[in-house]
Design a protein around this motif. Structure first.
Motif, PDB file in Angstrom:
ATOM      1  N   PHE A  43      19.259  16.602 -26.818  1.00 51.37           N
ATOM      2  CA  PHE A  43      18.384  16.220 -25.711  1.00 51.37           C
ATOM      3  C   PHE A  43      17.195  17.156 -25.626  1.00 51.37           C
ATOM      4  CE2 PHE A  43      22.813  15.557 -24.695  1.00 51.37           C
ATOM      5  CZ  PHE A  43      22.846  14.213 -24.399  1.00 51.37           C
ATOM      6  N   SER A  44      16.093  16.656 -25.088  1.00 55.65           N
ATOM      7  CA  SER A  44      15.023  17.575 -24.709  1.00 55.65           C
ATOM      8  C   SER A  44      15.457  18.192 -23.384  1.00 55.65           C
ATOM      9  CB  SER A  44      13.705  16.826 -24.525  1.00 55.65           C
ATOM     10  OG  SER A  44      13.722  16.077 -23.324  1.00 55.65           O
ATOM     11  N   GLY A  48       3.845  17.408 -19.726  1.00 56.22           N
ATOM     12  CA  GLY A  48       5.222  16.927 -19.676  1.00 56.22           C
ATOM     13  C   GLY A  48       5.825  16.442 -20.980  1.00 56.22           C
ATOM     14  N   LEU A  49       5.065  16.503 -22.077  1.00 62.02           N
ATOM     15  CA  LEU A  49       5.560  15.914 -23.329  1.00 62.02           C
ATOM     16  C   LEU A  49       6.454  16.904 -24.076  1.00 62.02           C
ATOM     17  CD1 LEU A  49       4.420  13.103 -23.934  1.00 62.02           C
ATOM     18  CD2 LEU A  49       3.157  14.110 -25.806  1.00 62.02           C
ATOM     19  N   PRO A  50       7.728  16.553 -24.300  1.00 63.59           N
ATOM     20  CA  PRO A  50       8.624  17.530 -24.936  1.00 63.59           C
ATOM     21  C   PRO A  50       8.384  17.643 -26.440  1.00 63.59           C
ATOM     22  CG  PRO A  50       9.778  15.460 -24.598  1.00 63.59           C
ATOM     23  CD  PRO A  50       8.399  15.286 -24.008  1.00 63.59           C
ATOM     24  N   GLY A 107       7.109   8.903 -21.561  1.00 67.06           N
ATOM     25  CA  GLY A 107       6.943   9.843 -22.666  1.00 67.06           C
ATOM     26  C   GLY A 107       7.389  11.257 -22.345  1.00 67.06           C
ATOM     27  N   ASN A 150      13.626  18.545 -20.925  1.00 66.98           N
ATOM     28  CA  ASN A 150      13.055  17.663 -19.905  1.00 66.98           C
ATOM     29  C   ASN A 150      14.015  16.548 -19.524  1.00 66.98           C
ATOM     30  OD1 ASN A 150      10.629  18.790 -19.338  1.00 66.98           O
ATOM     31  ND2 ASN A 150       9.393  17.131 -20.174  1.00 66.98           N
ATOM     32  N   GLU A 151      14.633  15.920 -20.526  1.00 68.57           N
ATOM     33  CA  GLU A 151      15.559  14.831 -20.223  1.00 68.57           C
ATOM     34  C   GLU A 151      16.754  15.369 -19.433  1.00 68.57           C
ATOM     35  OE1 GLU A 151      17.302  12.592 -23.481  1.00 68.57           O
ATOM     36  OE2 GLU A 151      18.689  11.595 -22.114  1.00 68.57           O
ATOM     37  N   ASN A 211       0.593  15.077 -21.817  1.00 69.41           N
ATOM     38  CA  ASN A 211       0.728  13.678 -22.208  1.00 69.41           C
ATOM     39  C   ASN A 211      -0.676  13.112 -22.472  1.00 69.41           C
ATOM     40  OD1 ASN A 211       1.275  10.891 -22.299  1.00 69.41           O
ATOM     41  ND2 ASN A 211       2.968  11.124 -20.863  1.00 69.41           N
ATOM     42  N   THR A 227      15.686  16.469 -15.951  1.00 67.10           N
ATOM     43  CA  THR A 227      15.290  15.333 -15.123  1.00 67.10           C
ATOM     44  C   THR A 227      16.521  14.572 -14.642  1.00 67.10           C
ATOM     45  OG1 THR A 227      13.213  15.122 -16.289  1.00 67.10           O
ATOM     46  CG2 THR A 227      13.927  13.210 -15.046  1.00 67.10           C
ATOM     47  N   TYR A 238      11.356  17.722 -10.660  1.00 67.81           N
ATOM     48  CA  TYR A 238      12.164  17.239 -11.787  1.00 67.81           C
ATOM     49  C   TYR A 238      12.607  18.341 -12.745  1.00 67.81           C
ATOM     50  CZ  TYR A 238       8.360  17.313 -15.325  1.00 67.81           C
ATOM     51  OH  TYR A 238       7.391  17.695 -16.211  1.00 67.81           O
ATOM     52  N   CYS A 278      10.604  12.454 -21.610  1.00 70.85           N
ATOM     53  CA  CYS A 278      11.959  12.970 -21.832  1.00 70.85           C
ATOM     54  C   CYS A 278      12.454  12.833 -23.264  1.00 70.85           C
ATOM     55  CB  CYS A 278      12.932  12.301 -20.879  1.00 70.85           C
ATOM     56  SG  CYS A 278      13.338  10.609 -21.321  1.00 70.85           S
ATOM     57  N   PHE A 315      10.037  18.582 -30.240  1.00 68.50           N
ATOM     58  CA  PHE A 315      11.294  18.693 -30.978  1.00 68.50           C
ATOM     59  C   PHE A 315      11.043  19.560 -32.210  1.00 68.50           C
ATOM     60  CE2 PHE A 315      12.079  15.011 -28.320  1.00 68.50           C
ATOM     61  CZ  PHE A 315      13.400  15.191 -27.948  1.00 68.50           C
ATOM     62  N   ALA A 365       3.385   9.349 -10.979  1.00 69.91           N
ATOM     63  CA  ALA A 365       4.059   8.431 -11.893  1.00 69.91           C
ATOM     64  C   ALA A 365       5.543   8.251 -11.542  1.00 69.91           C
ATOM     65  CB  ALA A 365       3.927   8.938 -13.328  1.00 69.91           C
TER      66      ALA A 365
END
Ligand SMILES: Cc1cc2nc3c(=O)[nH]c(=O)nc-3n(C[C@H](O)[C@H](O)[C@H](O)COP(=O)(O)OP(=O)(O)OC[C@H]3O[C@@H](n4cnc5c(N)ncnc54)[C@H](O)[C@@H]3O)c2cc1C
Ligand SMILES: Cc1cc2nc3c(=O)[nH]c(=O)nc-3n(C[C@H](O)[C@H](O)[C@H](O)COP(=O)(O)OP(=O)(O)OC[C@H]3O[C@@H](n4cnc5c(N)ncnc54)[C@H](O)[C@@H]3O)c2cc1C
Ligand code: SF4
Ligand code: FES
Lengths: 463, 306
Positions: A255-256, A239-241, B238, A258-259, A397, A262, A181, B240, A243, A171
């Motif tokens: 922020f997550s 990969g889905l964070p 989906g 992951n963000e 995901n 990344t 990442y 981040c 919260f 992806a």
């Protein structure tokens, strides 16, 4: 040279005050001399306990003995019989709870430094251009692999060696999954270690098509019906964070992980020539206690922030690798343990100014066997911070499952697949790695990719 | 140094480029995997080169046979300005999509859609993402009314194309230099209050501030309103959460749940605030782009040489 003793040969690292300001790798690795001395500490046990602690049962005394004899090529061959990514695993596996936890040497003294030796052998092989033995006559069958993380790369590599025509669909714009990442440069160098692993897989004839989101660009059913793929392996990770669902979580500066990771790792925001911005707060709080939290915190520190980790259980329960916690502490990251945020505080522009937290104590063990943290009444306090990074875990995901007919998932959105061969509820479709187990480890994902390659080979041969 | 344009190795070829007005351009780009299954309402992400950021853009048109998609881009910051320098025959390093959900109009039962009187409100660049939806409806025998608003005459884009597929097309400019005079919200009021129009559904696409005021207007007349949100994004899959929005009392990810949402429920103020997160850094990037190497002259005025 010192005689092999009870202590492991120490490894050289960048000094904490130096590395806290750069993104270069922390651990510098053994020299040949050091590696050989450390290898000589291995007792070459008849019933090696370390092997049973390794999720993919690497012949550990085998590769270490070859290393001791300076037969580096042989050593690498033994490693690659069971592992496709030794240079990665030598760096990121939690050896202290796996092979090294079982090592007989560990009873009286230090366990053999198995991970560091693995790293040495793999790095040396790469530097000397040693290639894995392969003989792959094309067999004319096409297999699609979704995701280019450790699970996907391993499955694709093993299938290519059996002669399959394999295409990996990824992806993102770069291959590697979390290795690219998620895990930062200072732990796992991208150009030096990850890229060559990806190149290795390509050199076996595997095609990697980046920028293809399965379930959006094309579905699994379409791949099988229109593009001639006879089997599919799903290695799409988790990969889905998550919260916390506390007030203030959409403020500017939350922020997550992951963000944040990344932006820094995949998009290289730490480099001056990258177009991608990253938020640089003077003070950063990271919520969580796993590898992801350590990586996010150590990244924030390197970007110049005064960084604090906030974790709701105690030091003993920190799920991160011991080495990462050690490194984080040495670099000056503060830990607020037995502490949990209940609200994120903001100014009138919705910028983060702090975090309202409560202190916790440990009660009875919960379902995971760890003692459940309970709030201490009246313990509320404010922690000043300009940014909050949530490292609370991730889940798969649902995109692929929701666009593939007849693919079963469980209540955590994980794809249901058998352990032996990764078979799913849909014919011809196999799965493994974090997409099946939820967030786990590189070595388990790699093992699942190997198992599925066997499963797919068997499936196609018996079709 | 960082902004040299190189021809990337894996190219998504730019087949056509057309400057629509000094700050807006259209490009037709080869991206067969995106063109194959995309629908109106979806978007894609491009990267200019190896150092480029991931830039989300709405798919404004597509040609499945030719394997091309059309994007319309407004130059706002460093990346979009850099994109404008790309010419036909050059390409993007990466194009990924289609992302997000197709517009509900496309996925809903067509007979139900046929029974609705639909009003599209396009603000500025928003004309581009509105176009494929109006076109799709037209191709399915439904003619929707369209309001196109722009600051001045020069900024009205795709007028001819839109005219061909829209029912009534109302153009308005803030300064009255073309068409009607005033904001799009004034046109909505005029149509409903003075010109006897009735609408069952409104789709508003444009700057967030415009969508916010559109929703306040349509609420007065009880017209359900869909808006298309364009928050900051990174991956678009989906992964981040950068794109999260408050919709009603839920947190939604614009890239997978959207980009279209029920306008009555969106928290616009929060969304607009979040958009400004990187403003200072992006301002610096733009300055660096405009002034290039001459910038780091050490004048000490801007802090760019620190
Ligand atoms: C920050 C961080 C630090 C970690 N540290 C460690 C560590 O020290 N040691 C350790 O053992 N483990 C660690 N882990 C966990 C480890 O990285 C993962 O368990 C492992 O990478 C899982 O491998 P995978 O192949 O299953 O999935 P991933 O590595 O997640 O790869 C999945 C790939 O699939 C792609 N993909 C997803 N959906 C689609 C789709 N629809 N279409 C196409 N492609 C898709 C993704 O973009 C991704 O590239 C860490 C994880 C993180 C996030
Ligand atoms: C789903 C989606 C669809 C989009 N479709 C289009 C499209 O079809 N055509 C198009 O031109 N643009 C579109 N955008 C917006 C486009 O992605 C941004 O304009 C672009 O990323 C800005 O990059 P830049 O580096 O040029 O500007 P930056 O330097 O990133 O931004 C300059 C300033 O513009 C503002 N800004 C940042 N992002 C946006 C945004 N998303 N929208 C409005 N202002 C912003 C910020 O406040 C910033 O300070 C879309 C965005 C999303 C999320
Ligand atoms: S248990 Fe320890 S000493 Fe024994 S073979 Fe394994 S690494 Fe060597
Ligand atoms: S852009 Fe990353 S989750 Fe939406």
């Amino acid at each position: 040279m010192a005689a092999p003793g009870f202590e492991r040969v120490p490894i050289s690292e960048q000094a904490p005050e130096v590395r806290a300001k750069n993104f270069e790798e922390v651990c510098l690795g053994y020299t040949e001399e050091e590696a050989v001395v450390e290898a000589a500490r291995c007792l070459n046990c008849k019933n090696p306990r370390c092997v049973s602690g390794c999720p993919v049962n690497i012949n550990i005394p085998g590769f270490i003995t070859a290393l001791k004899d300076k037969d580096f090529k042989r050593s690498y061959e033994i490693l690659t019989e069971s592992s496709s990514l030794p240079a990665v695993c030598g760096r990121v596996c939690p050896q202290e709870t796996q092979c090294e936890a079982q090592c007989i040497r560990g009873i009286k003294g230090d366990a053999v430094s198995i991970g560091k030796l693995e790293r040495y052998v793999a790095d040396r092989a790469r530097e000397e251009g040693t290639k894995m033995k392969v003989e792959c006559a094309p067999n004319g069958h096409k297999v699609a692999v979704i995701g280019s993380g450790p699970a996907g790369l391993t499955c694709a590599g093993d299938l290519a060696k059996l002669g399959y025509e394999v295409t990996i669909f990824e992806a993102l714009h770069e291959a590697g999954g979390v290795l690219t990442y998620g895990i930062p440069e200072f732990r796992l160098p991208k150009e030096k270690v990850v890229a060559p692993e990806v190149e290795n897989v390509k050199s076996l004839g595997v095609k990697i098509e980046t920028n293809v989101v399965i379930g959006k660009s094309v579905t699994i059913d379409e791949l099988m019906e229109n593009e001639g793929f006879e089997a599919v392996f799903i290695g799409s990770g988790a990969g889905l964070p998550m919260f916390m669902k506390i007030p203030g979580e959409n403020a500017k500066g939350v922020f997550s992980a992951n963000e944040y990771l990344t932006r820094n790792n995949l998009m290289k925001a730490f480099r001056e020539n990258s177009d991608t911005p990253i938020f640089k707060g003077a003070k950063v709080a990271v919520v969580g206690g796993g590898n992801v939290a350590m990586d996010a915190a150590r990244t924030a520190l390197r970007l110049g922030a005064d960084t604090t980790i906030v974790y709701r259980r105690s030091a003993a329960e920190l799920p991160a690798r011991a080495e990462e916690v050690e490194h984080a502490k040495e670099e000056g990251i503060k830990f607020e343990l037995l502490t949990n945020p209940v609200e994120i505080l903001t100014d009138d522009q919705n910028n983060v100014t702090g975090m309202k937290c409560v202190r916790m104590e440990l009660g009875e063990p919960d379902a995971s066997g760890r003692r459940r943290p309970v709030v201490i009444e009246g313990s509320e306090f404010e922690l000043e911070t300009n940014a909050v990074i949530m490292a609370l875990g991730t889940s798969p995901n649902p995109l692929i499952a929701s666009t593939t007919k007849g693919l079963e998932t469980n209540k955590w959105k994980c794809i249901v697949a058998d352990e032996k061969f990764g078979k799913t509820s849909k014919e011809g479709v196999f799965a493994g790695g974090d997409a099946v187990t939820g967030a786990a480890t590189v070595i388990l994902a790699m093992g699942a990719g190997k198992a599925a390659a066997k499963g797919i080979d068997e499936y196609i041969r018996n079709k | 140094m960082p902004f040299k344009q190189e021809v990337p190795s894996v190219m998504y070829l730019i087949k056509k480029k057309k400057v629509l007005c000094p700050s807006i351009f259209l490009m037709e780009v080869e991206a067969p995997r995106v063109a194959q299954y995309c629908e109106p309402g979806q978007f894609l992400i491009v990267r200019i080169d190896e150092n480029g950021e991931r830039i989300p853009l709405t798919i404004c048109d597509y040609d499945r046979e030719a394997g091309t998609i059309t994007i319309v881009v407004q130059t706002i910051g460093a990346s979009t300005k850099r994109m404008m320098d790309l010419e036909e025959g050059q390409g993007f390093h990466d194009v990924v999509g289609p992302l997000g959900q197709p517009s509900e109009l496309v996925t809903d039962d067509i007979e139900e859609v046929k029974n609705k009187k639909i009003l599209f409100v396009a603000g500025g660049l928003g004309t581009a993402p509105v176009y494929p939806q109006v076109k799709w409806l037209h191709e399915h025998g439904i003619d929707a009314d369209v309001i196109v608003g722009a600051k001045t005459k020069d900024l009205v884009i795709l007028e001819e194309e839109m005219g061909k597929v829209a029912g009534n097309l109302y153009i308005t400019t803030d300064d009255g230099s073309y068409g009607r005079s005033g904001m799009v919200t004034k046109v909505i009021e005029d149509l409903v209050e003075n010109e006897g129009k009735k609408y069952d559904l409104c789709v508003a696409i444009g700057p967030m501030i415009m969508m916010k005021f559109c929703v306040l207007t349509t609420k007065k007349y009880d017209i359900p309103t869909i808006v298309s949100m364009n928050p900051i994004m990174v991956d678009g899959t989906g992964m981040c959460g950068a794109c999260r929005l408050t919709v009603g009392d839920e947190i939604k990810f614009a890239c997978i749940d959207g980009p279209e949402f029920d306008g009555y429920k969106v928290n616009f103020d929060e969304a607009m605030g979040r958009m400004r997160l990187y403003q200072t850094q992006e301002g610096e990037a733009l300055l660096a782009l405009q002034e290039g190497k001459t910038h780091h002259g050490g004048c000490g005025n801007c802090g760019g040489d620190k």
